[in-house]
Write a protein that holds these residues in place. Sequence first.
Motif, PDB file in Angstrom:
ATOM      1  N   GLY A 211     -24.870  90.815  52.367  1.00  0.00           N
ATOM      2  CA  GLY A 211     -26.062  90.608  51.564  1.00  0.00           C
ATOM      3  C   GLY A 211     -25.870  89.506  50.535  1.00  0.00           C
ATOM      4  N   GLU A 212     -24.670  89.425  49.955  1.00  0.00           N
ATOM      5  CA  GLU A 212     -24.371  88.371  48.989  1.00  0.00           C
ATOM      6  C   GLU A 212     -24.388  86.997  49.656  1.00  0.00           C
ATOM      7  N   ARG A 213     -23.923  86.928  50.883  1.00  0.00           N
ATOM      8  CA  ARG A 213     -23.894  85.649  51.600  1.00  0.00           C
ATOM      9  C   ARG A 213     -25.298  85.164  51.959  1.00  0.00           C
ATOM     10  N   LEU A 214     -26.250  86.078  52.034  1.00  0.00           N
ATOM     11  CA  LEU A 214     -27.613  85.706  52.417  1.00  0.00           C
ATOM     12  C   LEU A 214     -28.442  85.216  51.234  1.00  0.00           C
ATOM     13  N   MET A 215     -27.911  85.296  50.034  1.00  0.00           N
ATOM     14  CA  MET A 215     -28.655  84.851  48.860  1.00  0.00           C
ATOM     15  C   MET A 215     -28.872  83.341  48.904  1.00  0.00           C
ATOM     16  N   PRO A 216     -30.082  82.869  48.540  1.00  0.00           N
ATOM     17  CA  PRO A 216     -30.345  81.425  48.530  1.00  0.00           C
ATOM     18  C   PRO A 216     -29.651  80.746  47.357  1.00  0.00           C
ATOM     19  N   ARG A 217     -28.613  79.979  47.647  1.00  0.00           N
ATOM     20  CA  ARG A 217     -27.868  79.292  46.601  1.00  0.00           C
ATOM     21  C   ARG A 217     -28.167  77.791  46.648  1.00  0.00           C
ATOM     22  N   ASP A 218     -27.846  77.122  45.551  1.00  0.00           N
ATOM     23  CA  ASP A 218     -28.119  75.695  45.469  1.00  0.00           C
ATOM     24  C   ASP A 218     -27.310  74.942  46.519  1.00  0.00           C
ATOM     25  N   HIS A 219     -27.939  73.926  47.113  1.00  0.00           N
ATOM     26  CA  HIS A 219     -27.299  73.147  48.157  1.00  0.00           C
ATOM     27  C   HIS A 219     -27.842  71.728  48.080  1.00  0.00           C
TER      28      HIS A 219
END
Length: 236
Positions: free
Chosen positions: A112-120
């Motif tokens: 679930g943490e890996r699916l979070m939308p992070r800055d890229h």
Amino acid sequence: MVLGLDLFGHRFLRLGVLVPTPLVLAGCEKTLSTVHPAGPAAQHIATLWWVMLAGAVAIFVFTMLLLALAFRKRRDEEGAEQGREGLWLAGLGLAFPLTVLGALLVYGLVIGERLMPRDHPDRVTVSAEARQWEWRFGYADRPGHQTTGLLHIPAGQPVDVEITSVDVIHGFWVPRLAGKLDAIPGHVNILRIEAWEPGDYAGVSAEFSGAGYREHRFTVRAHDAAGWTAFLEGTE
């Protein structure tokens, strides 16, 4: 007694085969299959699905083993079986399921943490607005342009979809690219999707929102670099 145990075992063997069969068959339609991922987010979800299935099967098998052993005739030869019931109940009946469920919980939190939308640096932003019964899509890199029922994205780049609704709650879901996220009136939810390869990917409104929601579908079209540039310039 042995014959009864054999019949009992055969019945549970058949049950063990029949119960998972609909789950396996559910993934046969590739266009809407979560077990045929076409992007990193969907890959994480598919892996989580298989890990959860393996954990459920392990718990089921050991539970059936305990139940089968309960039908065995208790032997009491020089106390050989004395105290073993507690071992089975505490070990396989309690400790094993709790260990498996705990491991699955931790693994699910990590995914679930890996699916979070992070800055890229290569992130693309689009909008998805739901209504009865259509989806309208907008593009930050092409202001003022909208498409209906067809979302354009670049392949090989993370895309943040800003999801909302103008009437009731809908569900934005492209099974081969990412998980489901609700479209809520007056609120924007962000879902990160990405397609590894150019192509068309089926999307559905996976939320009951009134009569007609079953046909509330859309398509995500992933372009190669040249195709995405042509779309942004309006020359496709």
